[in-house]
Design a protein around this motif. Structure first.
Motif, PDB file in Angstrom:
ATOM      1  N   GLU A 393       0.855  -1.180   0.000  1.00  0.00           N
ATOM      2  CA  GLU A 393       0.000   0.000   0.000  1.00  0.00           C
ATOM      3  C   GLU A 393       0.895   1.234   0.000  1.00  0.00           C
ATOM      4  O   GLU A 393       2.025   1.190   0.485  1.00  0.00           O
ATOM      5  CB  GLU A 393      -0.894  -0.020   1.240  1.00  0.00           C
ATOM      6  CG  GLU A 393      -1.984  -1.064   1.133  1.00  0.00           C
ATOM      7  CD  GLU A 393      -2.649  -1.350   2.470  1.00  0.00           C
ATOM      8  OE1 GLU A 393      -3.866  -1.198   2.553  1.00  0.00           O
ATOM      9  OE2 GLU A 393      -1.929  -1.708   3.413  1.00  0.00           O
ATOM     10  N   THR A 394       0.375   2.348  -0.527  1.00  0.00           N
ATOM     11  CA  THR A 394       1.235   3.530  -0.683  1.00  0.00           C
ATOM     12  C   THR A 394       1.714   4.078   0.651  1.00  0.00           C
ATOM     13  O   THR A 394       2.734   4.752   0.712  1.00  0.00           O
ATOM     14  CB  THR A 394       0.503   4.649  -1.447  1.00  0.00           C
ATOM     15  OG1 THR A 394      -0.652   5.023  -0.705  1.00  0.00           O
ATOM     16  CG2 THR A 394       0.115   4.207  -2.850  1.00  0.00           C
ATOM     17  N   THR A 395       1.003   3.791   1.730  1.00  0.00           N
ATOM     18  CA  THR A 395       1.421   4.302   3.045  1.00  0.00           C
ATOM     19  C   THR A 395       2.238   3.283   3.834  1.00  0.00           C
ATOM     20  O   THR A 395       2.638   3.566   4.958  1.00  0.00           O
ATOM     21  CB  THR A 395       0.181   4.668   3.888  1.00  0.00           C
ATOM     22  OG1 THR A 395      -0.682   3.533   3.930  1.00  0.00           O
ATOM     23  CG2 THR A 395      -0.555   5.863   3.305  1.00  0.00           C
ATOM     24  N   SER A 396       2.472   2.118   3.264  1.00  0.00           N
ATOM     25  CA  SER A 396       3.201   1.094   4.007  1.00  0.00           C
ATOM     26  C   SER A 396       4.708   1.278   3.853  1.00  0.00           C
ATOM     27  O   SER A 396       5.212   1.547   2.773  1.00  0.00           O
ATOM     28  CB  SER A 396       2.793  -0.295   3.508  1.00  0.00           C
ATOM     29  OG  SER A 396       3.662  -1.264   4.057  1.00  0.00           O
ATOM     30  N   ALA A 397       5.425   1.108   4.954  1.00  0.00           N
ATOM     31  CA  ALA A 397       6.881   1.257   4.921  1.00  0.00           C
ATOM     32  C   ALA A 397       7.546   0.076   4.225  1.00  0.00           C
ATOM     33  O   ALA A 397       8.618   0.228   3.647  1.00  0.00           O
ATOM     34  CB  ALA A 397       7.406   1.373   6.352  1.00  0.00           C
ATOM     35  N   PHE A 398       6.936  -1.094   4.304  1.00  0.00           N
ATOM     36  CA  PHE A 398       7.578  -2.322   3.823  1.00  0.00           C
ATOM     37  C   PHE A 398       6.746  -2.972   2.746  1.00  0.00           C
ATOM     38  O   PHE A 398       5.536  -2.813   2.697  1.00  0.00           O
ATOM     39  CB  PHE A 398       7.730  -3.341   4.966  1.00  0.00           C
ATOM     40  CG  PHE A 398       8.175  -2.736   6.245  1.00  0.00           C
ATOM     41  CD1 PHE A 398       9.407  -2.104   6.329  1.00  0.00           C
ATOM     42  CD2 PHE A 398       7.367  -2.760   7.366  1.00  0.00           C
ATOM     43  CE1 PHE A 398       9.840  -1.523   7.506  1.00  0.00           C
ATOM     44  CE2 PHE A 398       7.783  -2.182   8.556  1.00  0.00           C
ATOM     45  CZ  PHE A 398       9.014  -1.561   8.618  1.00  0.00           C
ATOM     46  N   TRP A 399       7.420  -3.780   1.922  1.00  0.00           N
ATOM     47  CA  TRP A 399       6.692  -4.594   0.950  1.00  0.00           C
ATOM     48  C   TRP A 399       5.819  -5.575   1.719  1.00  0.00           C
ATOM     49  O   TRP A 399       6.266  -6.211   2.668  1.00  0.00           O
ATOM     50  CB  TRP A 399       7.665  -5.334   0.033  1.00  0.00           C
ATOM     51  CG  TRP A 399       8.446  -4.370  -0.799  1.00  0.00           C
ATOM     52  CD1 TRP A 399       9.768  -4.076  -0.682  1.00  0.00           C
ATOM     53  CD2 TRP A 399       7.933  -3.535  -1.851  1.00  0.00           C
ATOM     54  NE1 TRP A 399      10.125  -3.103  -1.604  1.00  0.00           N
ATOM     55  CE2 TRP A 399       9.010  -2.757  -2.326  1.00  0.00           C
ATOM     56  CE3 TRP A 399       6.675  -3.356  -2.422  1.00  0.00           C
ATOM     57  CZ2 TRP A 399       8.873  -1.818  -3.352  1.00  0.00           C
ATOM     58  CZ3 TRP A 399       6.526  -2.432  -3.446  1.00  0.00           C
ATOM     59  CH2 TRP A 399       7.618  -1.679  -3.896  1.00  0.00           C
ATOM     60  N   GLN A 400       4.557  -5.692   1.299  1.00  0.00           N
ATOM     61  CA  GLN A 400       3.609  -6.510   2.063  1.00  0.00           C
ATOM     62  C   GLN A 400       3.348  -7.866   1.422  1.00  0.00           C
ATOM     63  O   GLN A 400       2.973  -8.809   2.103  1.00  0.00           O
ATOM     64  CB  GLN A 400       2.286  -5.752   2.217  1.00  0.00           C
ATOM     65  CG  GLN A 400       2.423  -4.501   3.065  1.00  0.00           C
ATOM     66  CD  GLN A 400       1.212  -3.593   2.965  1.00  0.00           C
ATOM     67  OE1 GLN A 400       0.799  -3.208   1.879  1.00  0.00           O
ATOM     68  NE2 GLN A 400       0.624  -3.265   4.108  1.00  0.00           N
TER      69      GLN A 400
END
Ligand SMILES: [Zn+2]
Length: 442
Positions: A393-400
């Motif tokens: 997600e664009t607000t996530s710090a890490f690859w999900q």
């Protein structure tokens, strides 16, 4: 994030397993070896860049010769692939932190890659020089046990273990000098790399990684380590600014991608260690040897312990009001340093074993649609089993999410408007390249 069924039959979300060879190398990292290196480095009295280079027992000259001698010892078990030397240059007085003509020498070891067609280079560095309160003092004892014999010890230990293994790409093990006089050894090396078009894919700068005891709070925590990365590319920022703005890539520069890779890979291989990403190039009031590399357009990060103790950095050795000052070996935590070294080794080995990044990664924006079509080309170097497509997600710090495919295209049921994507190459033993963020294809 909601879960979806993937439209692409050839892909499935995967959990990455450890590579057994890297796992083995990680187990070889020894707290005792690290302690022995630091004990020896401290024994040179001072390693000030301005200290003597003519004494066999004391000063920076003896220290850099000793590091090269260690590298050469390991070289004997490397089938001639590990070679070492002191790379010297002459510093002229600069009116700042160099007041006399000085011989600066970086202690370097090169572990030559086994694939002659692969010109990638990975660098791990620490700085050999040390200082006391007055940066111009070149005679007082400056043990520099943590700043930065810890980083140099990690470099030496990685060279010891990795030189017995073969990697397709080349690894440079570097103990630079001149850090405390203004990053001079790193500047010299980065300029040389730029001039000679070295294909440096990543650089890990380790500076102060062997203790974890803040002076204000006495918090001792040996389970967390920081990785500092710049967000926007210092190099050619103006040229890139428009696309960064248009696509929202202010958190996806190459150093930030490397920081995510360090976190994911380091935590995969080292137990009880959390890699904490810090979204800035470095700490306040302090510089680091990765910066000249960043400024020359290379991908580089700084690795540093979680809680620093300023009573033990850049201090004359003394006791004042019952407080012991100085960068002494008694303040080191060798088990913590072992984990941080193992973390570096796992990242370096995973990168150096991996194929290079895929080429020409593109996201298709020709049609309005709620799915995403990605295309890319095979990498230039390495044996490829397939590719991972990363999603967050664009607000996530890490690859999900991480999806595997053997194709060079993938359609994902995630809207390109709402997610970030990247693609990595991966080989048979699960070693991934650095991820590449797609450009736009119309
Ligand atoms: Zn330092």
């Amino acid at each position: 994030m909601a879960s979806f069924l993937l439209s692409n039959k050839n892909s499935a979300q995967i959990i990455v397993q450890r590579d057994v060879i890297i796992e083995q190398m990680v187990k070889e990292v020894s707290a005792d070896s690290l302690k022995a290196y630091i004990t020896r480095l401290v024994s040179f009295g001072t390693r000030s860049t301005l200290s003597t280079t003519n004494n066999k027992q004391k000063g920076i000259g003896a220290a850099r010769e000793w590091v090269v001698q260690k590298f050469n010892e390991f070289g004997k078990n490397s089938n001639g692939r590990l070679t070492a030397y002191v790379d010297t240059t002459s510093l002229q007085p600069d009116g700042k932190r160099v007041d006399v003509v000085t011989s600066l020498g970086n202690a370097m070891a090169t572990l030559k890659g086994t694939d002659p067609a692969d010109n990638r280079i990975y660098i791990i560095s620490g700085h050999l020089d040390s200082r006391v309160s007055d940066v111009m003092n070149r005679t007082a004892d400056a043990p520099g046990a943590n700043d930065d014999a810890s980083g140099v010890a990690a470099v030496i230990e990685c060279a010891r273990i990795m030189s017995r293994h073969a990697f397709p790409s080349t690894i440079l093990f570097v103990a630079v000098s001149g850090e405390e006089q203004g990053l001079l050894g790193a500047e010299y090396l980065a300029a040389k790399a730029k001039k000679n078009n070295w294909n440096i894919d990543a650089m890990l700068n380790n500076d102060i990684i062997g203790s974890n005891n803040s002076n204000e709070t006495n918090i001792v925590n040996n389970t967390r380590i920081r990785v500092f990365s710049e967000g926007l590319p210092f190099f050619e920022l103006e040229k890139n600014a428009t696309s960064i703005r248009n696509f929202g890539l202010e958190n996806d520069g190459s150093a930030r991608q490397l920081a995510r890779y360090v976190k994911e890979t380091g935590e995969r291989y080292v137990d009880n260690l959390e890699v904490v990403m810090v979204y800035r190039n470095d700490r306040f009031l302090r510089g680091g040897d990765h910066t000249p590399f960043v400024q020359n357009g290379f991908t580089a990060v700084r690795i540093t312990e979680m809680n620093e103790n300023y009573n033990h950095q850049h201090q004359d050795i003394r006791t004042e009001n019952g407080i012991k000052y100085g960068d002494l070996i008694e303040f080191m935590d060798f088990e913590y340093l072992r984990k941080n070294t193992a973390m570096n080794l796992s990242v370096l080995a995973n990168l150096a074993k991996a194929p290079s990044s895929p080429q020409e990664v593109k996201v298709d924006v020709k049609n309005l649609s709620n799915s995403t079509l990605l295309n890319w080309n095979a990498p230039k170097n390495g044996n490829v089993k397939g590719f991972y497509v990363l999603v967050r997600e664009t607000t996530s710090a890490f690859w999900q999410k991480k999806f595997f495919t053997q194709n060079t295209t993938m359609t994902l049921p995630y809207s390109k408007d709402n997610y970030f994507f990247a693609v990595q190459s991966v080989n048979e033993s699960g070693n991934e390249s650095l991820p590449l963020v797609p450009g736009i294809s119309r």
